[in-house]
Design a protein around this motif. Sequence first.
Motif, PDB file in Angstrom:
ATOM      1  N   GLY A 177       0.910  -1.273  -0.081  1.00  0.00           N
ATOM      2  CA  GLY A 177       0.131   0.029  -0.049  1.00  0.00           C
ATOM      3  C   GLY A 177       0.795   1.288  -0.135  1.00  0.00           C
TER       4      GLY A 177
ATOM      5  N   LYS B 187       0.395   5.731  -1.759  1.00  0.00           N
ATOM      6  CA  LYS B 187      -0.116   6.921  -1.381  1.00  0.00           C
ATOM      7  C   LYS B 187      -0.397   6.934   0.182  1.00  0.00           C
TER       8      LYS B 187
ATOM      9  N   GLY C  15       1.367   4.571   3.688  1.00  0.00           N
ATOM     10  CA  GLY C  15       2.400   3.983   3.026  1.00  0.00           C
ATOM     11  C   GLY C  15       3.554   4.564   2.307  1.00  0.00           C
TER      12      GLY C  15
ATOM     13  N   ALA D  60       1.412  -1.982  -4.783  1.00  0.00           N
ATOM     14  CA  ALA D  60       0.041  -1.427  -4.664  1.00  0.00           C
ATOM     15  C   ALA D  60      -0.607  -1.459  -6.285  1.00  0.00           C
ATOM     16  N   ARG D  61      -1.895  -1.170  -6.287  1.00  0.00           N
ATOM     17  CA  ARG D  61      -2.257  -1.489  -7.802  1.00  0.00           C
ATOM     18  C   ARG D  61      -2.066  -0.219  -8.715  1.00  0.00           C
TER      19      ARG D  61
ATOM     20  N   ASP E 230      -2.579  -6.929  -6.464  1.00  0.00           N
ATOM     21  CA  ASP E 230      -3.587  -6.753  -5.301  1.00  0.00           C
ATOM     22  C   ASP E 230      -2.979  -7.600  -4.294  1.00  0.00           C
TER      23      ASP E 230
ATOM     24  N   ASN F 240       0.846  -2.503   5.097  1.00  0.00           N
ATOM     25  CA  ASN F 240       0.088  -1.278   5.405  1.00  0.00           C
ATOM     26  C   ASN F 240      -1.194  -1.042   4.655  1.00  0.00           C
ATOM     27  N   ALA F 241      -1.099  -1.898   3.625  1.00  0.00           N
ATOM     28  CA  ALA F 241      -2.398  -1.864   2.720  1.00  0.00           C
ATOM     29  C   ALA F 241      -3.635  -2.203   3.157  1.00  0.00           C
TER      30      ALA F 241
ATOM     31  N   TYR G  83     -14.401  -3.723   9.179  1.00  0.00           N
ATOM     32  CA  TYR G  83     -13.175  -2.916   9.123  1.00  0.00           C
ATOM     33  C   TYR G  83     -12.495  -3.124  10.582  1.00  0.00           C
TER      34      TYR G  83
ATOM     35  N   PRO H 245      -2.922   3.399  14.428  1.00  0.00           N
ATOM     36  CA  PRO H 245      -3.231   4.664  14.138  1.00  0.00           C
ATOM     37  C   PRO H 245      -4.695   5.256  14.404  1.00  0.00           C
TER      38      PRO H 245
ATOM     39  N   ILE I  61      -5.779   9.908  10.726  1.00  0.00           N
ATOM     40  CA  ILE I  61      -4.637  10.371   9.992  1.00  0.00           C
ATOM     41  C   ILE I  61      -5.114  10.920   8.602  1.00  0.00           C
TER      42      ILE I  61
HETATM   43  P1  NAP Z   1      -5.014   5.473   1.716  1.00  0.00           P
HETATM   44  O1  NAP Z   1      -4.398   6.432   1.381  1.00  0.00           O
HETATM   45  O2  NAP Z   1      -6.569   4.762   1.122  1.00  0.00           O
HETATM   46  O3  NAP Z   1      -3.893   4.219   0.941  1.00  0.00           O
HETATM   47  C1  NAP Z   1      -4.173   2.753   0.864  1.00  0.00           C
HETATM   48  C2  NAP Z   1      -3.070   2.345   0.310  1.00  0.00           C
HETATM   49  O4  NAP Z   1      -3.399   0.812   0.269  1.00  0.00           O
HETATM   50  C3  NAP Z   1      -2.983   2.727  -1.158  1.00  0.00           C
HETATM   51  O5  NAP Z   1      -1.545   2.813  -1.493  1.00  0.00           O
HETATM   52  C4  NAP Z   1      -3.767   1.647  -2.016  1.00  0.00           C
HETATM   53  O6  NAP Z   1      -3.248   1.622  -3.391  1.00  0.00           O
HETATM   54  C5  NAP Z   1      -3.240   0.285  -1.060  1.00  0.00           C
HETATM   55  N1  NAP Z   1      -4.007  -0.918  -1.551  1.00  0.00           N
HETATM   56  C6  NAP Z   1      -5.532  -0.579  -1.134  1.00  0.00           C
HETATM   57  N2  NAP Z   1      -6.117  -1.955  -1.558  1.00  0.00           N
HETATM   58  C7  NAP Z   1      -5.160  -2.540  -2.071  1.00  0.00           C
HETATM   59  C8  NAP Z   1      -5.098  -3.729  -2.741  1.00  0.00           C
HETATM   60  N3  NAP Z   1      -6.333  -4.666  -2.915  1.00  0.00           N
HETATM   61  N4  NAP Z   1      -3.946  -4.022  -3.316  1.00  0.00           N
HETATM   62  C9  NAP Z   1      -2.782  -3.648  -3.127  1.00  0.00           C
HETATM   63  N5  NAP Z   1      -2.857  -2.139  -2.616  1.00  0.00           N
HETATM   64  C10 NAP Z   1      -4.011  -1.757  -2.095  1.00  0.00           C
HETATM   65  O7  NAP Z   1      -5.068   4.766   3.134  1.00  0.00           O
HETATM   66  P2  NAP Z   1      -4.113   5.246   4.360  1.00  0.00           P
HETATM   67  O8  NAP Z   1      -4.881   6.055   5.121  1.00  0.00           O
HETATM   68  O9  NAP Z   1      -2.914   5.551   4.037  1.00  0.00           O
HETATM   69  O10 NAP Z   1      -4.349   3.875   5.200  1.00  0.00           O
HETATM   70  C11 NAP Z   1      -3.079   2.930   5.308  1.00  0.00           C
HETATM   71  C12 NAP Z   1      -3.256   1.860   6.407  1.00  0.00           C
HETATM   72  O11 NAP Z   1      -3.535   2.652   7.668  1.00  0.00           O
HETATM   73  C13 NAP Z   1      -4.736   1.028   6.259  1.00  0.00           C
HETATM   74  O12 NAP Z   1      -4.370  -0.258   6.504  1.00  0.00           O
HETATM   75  C14 NAP Z   1      -5.525   1.884   7.133  1.00  0.00           C
HETATM   76  O13 NAP Z   1      -6.556   0.793   7.449  1.00  0.00           O
HETATM   77  C15 NAP Z   1      -4.741   2.244   8.060  1.00  0.00           C
HETATM   78  N6  NAP Z   1      -5.218   3.089   9.073  1.00  0.00           N
HETATM   79  C16 NAP Z   1      -5.364   4.243   8.463  1.00  0.00           C
HETATM   80  C17 NAP Z   1      -5.962   5.449   9.461  1.00  0.00           C
HETATM   81  C18 NAP Z   1      -6.498   6.928   8.844  1.00  0.00           C
HETATM   82  O14 NAP Z   1      -6.720   7.423   9.740  1.00  0.00           O
HETATM   83  N7  NAP Z   1      -5.741   7.060   7.544  1.00  0.00           N
HETATM   84  C19 NAP Z   1      -6.305   5.116  10.625  1.00  0.00           C
HETATM   85  C20 NAP Z   1      -5.982   4.013  11.237  1.00  0.00           C
HETATM   86  C21 NAP Z   1      -5.526   2.932  10.308  1.00  0.00           C
HETATM   87  P3  NAP Z   1      -3.929   1.447  -4.605  1.00  0.00           P
HETATM   88  O15 NAP Z   1      -5.085   1.971  -4.498  1.00  0.00           O
HETATM   89  O16 NAP Z   1      -2.609   1.865  -5.418  1.00  0.00           O
HETATM   90  O17 NAP Z   1      -3.793  -0.188  -4.672  1.00  0.00           O
END
Ligand code: NAP
Length: 242
Positions: free
Chosen positions: A8, A11, A14, A32-33, A59, A86-87, A151, A181, A184
């Motif tokens: 992941g 963006k 990650g 990532a995808r 994926d 992280n994805a 989730y 986290p 974020i």
């Molecule tokens: P994000 O900006 O939506 O990024 C998600 C990343 O995961 C992207 O790089 C996306 O890449 C990748 N991804 C999603 N589905 C995928 C798949 N099937 N195969 C490969 N890659 C995949 O989310 P984020 O906020 O950075 O979150 C990152 C992690 O932190 C997640 O596990 C999330 O649950 C966790 N988290 C986030 C928060 C928050 O507040 N943001 C809070 C707690 C936990 P592509 O779309 O290019 O595949």
Amino acid sequence: MKTAIITGASKGIGKAIAYKFAQNNYNLGLIARSETLLNEIKEDLKKSYGIEVLIYIVDVSDYKKAEEVVDDFYKRFSRIDVLVNNAGITDDKFLVRISESDWDNIISVNLKSVFNYCKFVSKYMIKQRSGVIVNISSISGIVGNAGQTSYASTKSAIIGFTKSLAKELGSRNVRVNAIAPGFILTDMTEKLSEEIKNSYLDRISLKRFGTPEEIANVVYFLCSDDASYITGQVLVVDGGMI
Ligand code: NAP
């Protein structure tokens, strides 16, 4: 040179983790995808930090592809020091509205991916008698959240998985930890309404949202020798929300 695989990485959190490890001279495998985004990151990291970057457009829920990615990365670098799972995706809905396919999809992307990459990477970490794995959970997996039964289930499961794997791999000098986290600022949270964002803000002691870099710094710490006696733990990084 040390190496890290980050899922992941196109963006958000990650991507920030990728930059943190690049700044610290790691060669990277980024998954990532989105091919365009990963290519841009790869070129920028190579130019800015002179490291080697392999990108994998896959994926993370694909078991066979995970094996291919990990084997290919090991073939190139002959070591895997760090894995960051992280994805992840959210799919916020009340339980009555979650379809069977919604459920299966989030379990595959958020949880099966962790099994996939831990399984194939740990084979090499056991062989080299060293390595660190960090799995990204969430405070939703600890305290729950309305609209996030699916989730939160994946994020709680990641905690049980992390603690169990830490017990399996400790004697091989492989550490396994999770980070939970809070809120974020990324695309994942950007899509929430102002009303929901403000309700979170009220509950955060530091009265601000976190940045991806603030999570990346903690991931880096857990993977560093400064954390050499920490394993099987969940570190909450939420500005004091829970
Ligand atoms: P994000 O900006 O939506 O990024 C998600 C990343 O995961 C992207 O790089 C996306 O890449 C990748 N991804 C999603 N589905 C995928 C798949 N099937 N195969 C490969 N890659 C995949 O989310 P984020 O906020 O950075 O979150 C990152 C992690 O932190 C997640 O596990 C999330 O649950 C966790 N988290 C986030 C928060 C928050 O507040 N943001 C809070 C707690 C936990 P592509 O779309 O290019 O595949």
